[in-house]
Enzyme design. Structure first.
Site, short mmCIF file in Angstrom:
data_model
loop_
_atom_site.label_atom_id
_atom_site.label_comp_id
_atom_site.label_asym_id
_atom_site.label_seq_id
_atom_site.Cartn_x
_atom_site.Cartn_y
_atom_site.Cartn_z
N GLU A 49 -12.61 -1.54 2.04
CA GLU A 49 -11.48 -1.31 1.13
C GLU A 49 -11.23 -2.56 0.29
OE1 GLU A 49 -7.82 1.32 1.88
OE2 GLU A 49 -7.20 -0.69 2.48
N HIS A 69 -8.16 0.60 -5.33
CA HIS A 69 -9.10 -0.25 -4.60
C HIS A 69 -10.50 0.00 -5.13
CE1 HIS A 69 -6.45 -1.68 -1.37
NE2 HIS A 69 -5.95 -0.45 -1.32
N CYS A 78 0.83 -1.21 0.00
CA CYS A 78 0.00 0.00 0.00
C CYS A 78 0.86 1.26 0.00
CB CYS A 78 -0.97 0.01 1.18
SG CYS A 78 -2.56 -0.75 0.77
N ASP A 100 -14.41 9.10 -7.13
CA ASP A 100 -14.43 8.01 -8.10
C ASP A 100 -13.46 8.25 -9.25
OD1 ASP A 100 -15.35 5.54 -9.10
OD2 ASP A 100 -16.74 6.57 -10.46
NI NI Z 1 -4.16 0.27 -0.49
#
Ligand code: NI
Length: 136
Positions: free
Chosen positions: A125, A42, A34, A80
């Site tokens: 997530e 994601h 990450c 988005d």
């Molecule tokens: Ni991530």
């Protein structure tokens, strides 16, 4: 007699988890993939819950179409297909963890939803990792 009503919306967005006080090695140690410098995406599922009493005329706690419109207008349109770190004002100095995204979403929506309704935000997530604010 309070009832919780929820609306689920979706956005996908890129982010990088990064603490500027640490070097890249330490960031990678803590955040793993990450913290990839070139970002990653994601598919977020956002569930917004309002808690209140059903209106005596409509039987609704809240108009779900209106709730959907509020979420789309104030959250989805901002997040988005965006890079959360670079394309939004909210994560310039705030690490875009699921926790912090949920907090930001809650703060934005709290200004749009009348105070008679309790507001909760749940953010997935991944299918297996999700957070909820407030916690109780
Ligand atoms: Ni991530």
């Amino acid at each position: 007699m309070k009832i919780a009503v929820s609306r689920k919306e979706h956005f996908n967005a890129a982010h990088r988890l990064y603490n500027p006080d640490w070097n890249d090695e330490k960031n990678f140690q803590v955040f793993g993939k990450c913290s990839n410098p070139h970002f990653h995406g994601h598919n977020y599922e956002l569930i917004v819950t309002l808690i209140g009493e059903p209106n005596h005329e409509t039987g609704y706690v809240y108009d779900m179409k209106l709730l959907s419109d509020i979420i789309k207008e104030n959250i989805i349109s901002l997040f988005d297909h965006k890079n959360l770190n670079l394309d939004t004002v909210y994560f310039k100095n705030l690490n875009p963890t699921a926790e912090n995204i949920a907090l930001v979403v809650w703060r934005i929506l709290r200004q749009k939803i009348e105070n008679e309704f309790e507001l909760k935000v749940k953010l997935y997530e991944t299918e297996r990792n999700f957070v909820e604010y407030p916690a109780h």
